[in-house]
Design a protein around this motif. Structure first.
Motif, PDB file in Angstrom:
ATOM      1  N   ILE A   9       0.814  -1.394  -0.046  1.00  0.00           N
ATOM      2  CA  ILE A   9       0.014   0.015  -0.026  1.00  0.00           C
ATOM      3  C   ILE A   9       0.952   1.244  -0.013  1.00  0.00           C
ATOM      4  O   ILE A   9       0.467   2.102  -0.879  1.00  0.00           O
ATOM      5  CB  ILE A   9      -1.094   0.002   1.371  1.00  0.00           C
ATOM      6  N   GLY A  10       1.953   1.296   0.752  1.00  0.00           N
ATOM      7  CA  GLY A  10       2.740   2.234   0.882  1.00  0.00           C
ATOM      8  C   GLY A  10       3.628   2.592  -0.465  1.00  0.00           C
ATOM      9  O   GLY A  10       3.659   3.634  -0.779  1.00  0.00           O
ATOM     10  N   LEU A  11       3.844   1.526  -1.020  1.00  0.00           N
ATOM     11  CA  LEU A  11       4.552   1.662  -2.534  1.00  0.00           C
ATOM     12  C   LEU A  11       3.456   2.318  -3.430  1.00  0.00           C
ATOM     13  O   LEU A  11       4.152   3.065  -4.199  1.00  0.00           O
ATOM     14  CB  LEU A  11       4.993   0.161  -3.068  1.00  0.00           C
ATOM     15  N   LEU A  38       9.660  -4.556   0.840  1.00  0.00           N
ATOM     16  CA  LEU A  38       8.461  -5.434   0.418  1.00  0.00           C
ATOM     17  C   LEU A  38       9.386  -6.783  -0.021  1.00  0.00           C
ATOM     18  O   LEU A  38       8.674  -7.623   0.226  1.00  0.00           O
ATOM     19  CB  LEU A  38       8.098  -4.819  -0.903  1.00  0.00           C
ATOM     20  N   ASN A  39      10.316  -6.640  -0.607  1.00  0.00           N
ATOM     21  CA  ASN A  39      11.207  -7.911  -0.662  1.00  0.00           C
ATOM     22  C   ASN A  39      11.784  -8.726   0.636  1.00  0.00           C
ATOM     23  O   ASN A  39      11.578  -9.857   0.629  1.00  0.00           O
ATOM     24  CB  ASN A  39      12.529  -7.593  -1.640  1.00  0.00           C
ATOM     25  N   ILE A  40      11.958  -7.878   1.670  1.00  0.00           N
ATOM     26  CA  ILE A  40      12.394  -8.600   2.764  1.00  0.00           C
ATOM     27  C   ILE A  40      11.230  -9.150   3.511  1.00  0.00           C
ATOM     28  O   ILE A  40      11.377 -10.534   3.807  1.00  0.00           O
ATOM     29  CB  ILE A  40      13.101  -7.656   3.776  1.00  0.00           C
ATOM     30  N   ALA A  90      11.162   9.618  -5.274  1.00  0.00           N
ATOM     31  CA  ALA A  90      12.662   9.427  -5.187  1.00  0.00           C
ATOM     32  C   ALA A  90      13.123   8.895  -3.655  1.00  0.00           C
ATOM     33  O   ALA A  90      13.910   8.406  -3.200  1.00  0.00           O
ATOM     34  CB  ALA A  90      13.381  10.796  -5.548  1.00  0.00           C
ATOM     35  N   GLN A  91      12.291   9.461  -2.725  1.00  0.00           N
ATOM     36  CA  GLN A  91      12.704   9.473  -1.345  1.00  0.00           C
ATOM     37  C   GLN A  91      11.950   8.002  -0.795  1.00  0.00           C
ATOM     38  O   GLN A  91      12.677   7.664   0.116  1.00  0.00           O
ATOM     39  CB  GLN A  91      11.950  10.760  -0.413  1.00  0.00           C
ATOM     40  N   TYR A  92      11.024   7.749  -1.224  1.00  0.00           N
ATOM     41  CA  TYR A  92      10.189   6.658  -0.514  1.00  0.00           C
ATOM     42  C   TYR A  92      10.129   5.173  -1.339  1.00  0.00           C
ATOM     43  O   TYR A  92      10.214   4.126  -0.759  1.00  0.00           O
ATOM     44  CB  TYR A  92       8.683   7.036  -0.388  1.00  0.00           C
ATOM     45  N   LEU A  93      10.406   5.422  -2.643  1.00  0.00           N
ATOM     46  CA  LEU A  93      10.002   4.273  -3.391  1.00  0.00           C
ATOM     47  C   LEU A  93      11.016   2.898  -3.170  1.00  0.00           C
ATOM     48  O   LEU A  93      10.693   2.081  -2.802  1.00  0.00           O
ATOM     49  CB  LEU A  93      10.105   4.460  -5.041  1.00  0.00           C
ATOM     50  N   TRP A  94      12.511   3.490  -3.141  1.00  0.00           N
ATOM     51  CA  TRP A  94      13.416   2.377  -2.845  1.00  0.00           C
ATOM     52  C   TRP A  94      13.455   1.618  -1.791  1.00  0.00           C
ATOM     53  O   TRP A  94      13.350   0.371  -1.599  1.00  0.00           O
ATOM     54  CB  TRP A  94      14.858   3.032  -3.472  1.00  0.00           C
TER      55      TRP A  94
END
Lengths: 179, 179
Positions: free
Chosen positions: A132-134, A156-158, A146-150
């Motif tokens: 949801i955050g993504l 998400l992967n973890i 740029a600040q949040y996605l990575w």
């Protein structure tokens, strides 16, 4: 080919580590959203007070001092009206879920199966929050993306890995009991 | 499953995990809050995060004092059995973390005292001003705070690495500190 058995205690320690990091991350995001309120001084365009003694103390240049205010302006100007409340909700629930994942980690160390099973729900929730955050961050402008996605993509992967490993562990244990 | 033998061990565990969560939150939030505008009459973004930082820091100092007492009492209760090199190393790491947390918290508090800012412990108790405003001492303790915190982070990384090593070895050491 022989596989080394998975160490429940080792996996538990890793879960606890990520749980603590997730708690700290969500806690910081919550604090950030509380502090950076819309309509506050930076958004009103009030100039920074860059006193020489403060600059010396913080080891900052005048330009950096001015950019500290610009940084807040950037954050507020690029946040859609729904962003703050969504982030507050996600980080609030995230802190609770992260604390829950600590209990799951402790359960792995002591091999408490009922609690280990609830880890699937816990990591599922953390994964849903990341997703949801993504989606939320992807719907904002380039500055917040740029600040949040990575970091969100990494989390998400973890959480996906932890969810699958937990599910695999529970399934393996059930099969072992049936045999 | 190894159960805590007495209330001391349970209290030690609760304090240990409270300390872990709080320290990681303090690191993440301090990296962020220093990017907020410098304090002035108009820009008050730093007030809440810094006060929270101080509240948690002073609480950690109290927790560390209790943990040192508990450890000392437990040590008196234990037999003076021969300790392996790895156990001695673990003891050194533990005491190093205690010392560094105490150094971080006390230097941060002293820096704040010499900066002239008030400290209202958890927004309830106004702590007395221990010192007069002094820029030189503020910068000195601020530098000590910074360096002791970097060293603490390094010691924590070693501590986490050791915990995961023991977990993966499944050598029954981990359950002693995981509730």
């Amino acid at each position: 080919m022989q596989h080394a058995p998975v160490s429940g205690a080792g996996f538990g320690a890793i879960i606890v580590l990520f749980g603590l990091l997730a708690f700290a991350g969500h806690g910081n995001e919550f604090l950030k959203q509380v502090v950076l309120a819309p309509g506050s001084s930076a958004e009103l365009g009030i100039a920074p007070d860059c006193r020489a003694d403060e600059l010396d103390e913080e080891n900052l240049t005048v330009l950096e001092c001015q950019l500290l205010v610009s940084n807040v302006q950037m954050q507020l100007a690029s946040s859609p009206h729904w962003f703050r409340i969504v982030q507050l909700l996600l980080s609030g629930v995230g802190m609770v879920a992260a604390l829950g994942s600590l209990l799951v980690g402790f359960a792995f160390v002591h091999n408490r199966l009922p609690m280990i099973k609830s880890g699937i729900a816990c990591f599922g929730l953390l994964l849903a929050l990341d997703l949801i955050g993504l989606i939320g961050a992807a719907s904002t402008g380039p500055l917040l993306r740029a600040q949040y996605l990575w970091p969100l993509f990494l989390w998400l992967n973890i959480h996906l890995c932890l969810l699958l490993a937990n599910w695999h562990y529970v399934r393996g244990d059930s099969l072992e009991q049936n045999n | 499953m190894v159960k805590p033998s007495n209330s001391h061990a349970i209290l030690q565990m609760v304090l240990h995990w409270t300390l872990a969560a709080a320290i990681l939150f303090l690191f993440v939030s301090s990296w962020w809050m220093l990017s907020l505008p410098l304090p002035s009459d108009d820009h008050t973004y730093r007030v809440v995060p810094f006060q929270l930082h101080k509240n948690i820091g002073i609480t950690l100092l109290l927790i560390i004092l209790v943990m040192i007492c508990l450890r000392w009492v437990r040590r008196l209760q234990q037999n003076a059995a021969a300790r392996s090199a790895l156990q001695t190393l673990a003891d050194i790491d533990q005491w190093l973390i205690y010392a560094l947390v105490a150094a971080c918290c006390s230097s941060g508090y002293l820096s704040s005292s010499y900066s002239g800012w008030n400290t209202e412990f958890w927004w309830l108790i106004q702590l007395p001003a221990w010192a007069r405003e002094n820029d030189g001492l503020n910068i000195l303790f601020s530098d000590l705070h910074q360096w002791s915190c970097w060293l603490l982070l390094l010691a924590i990384v070693l501590h986490i690495a050791a915990a995961i090593y023991h977990g993966l070895r499944d050598d029954a050491l981990l359950p002693k500190m995981f509730p």
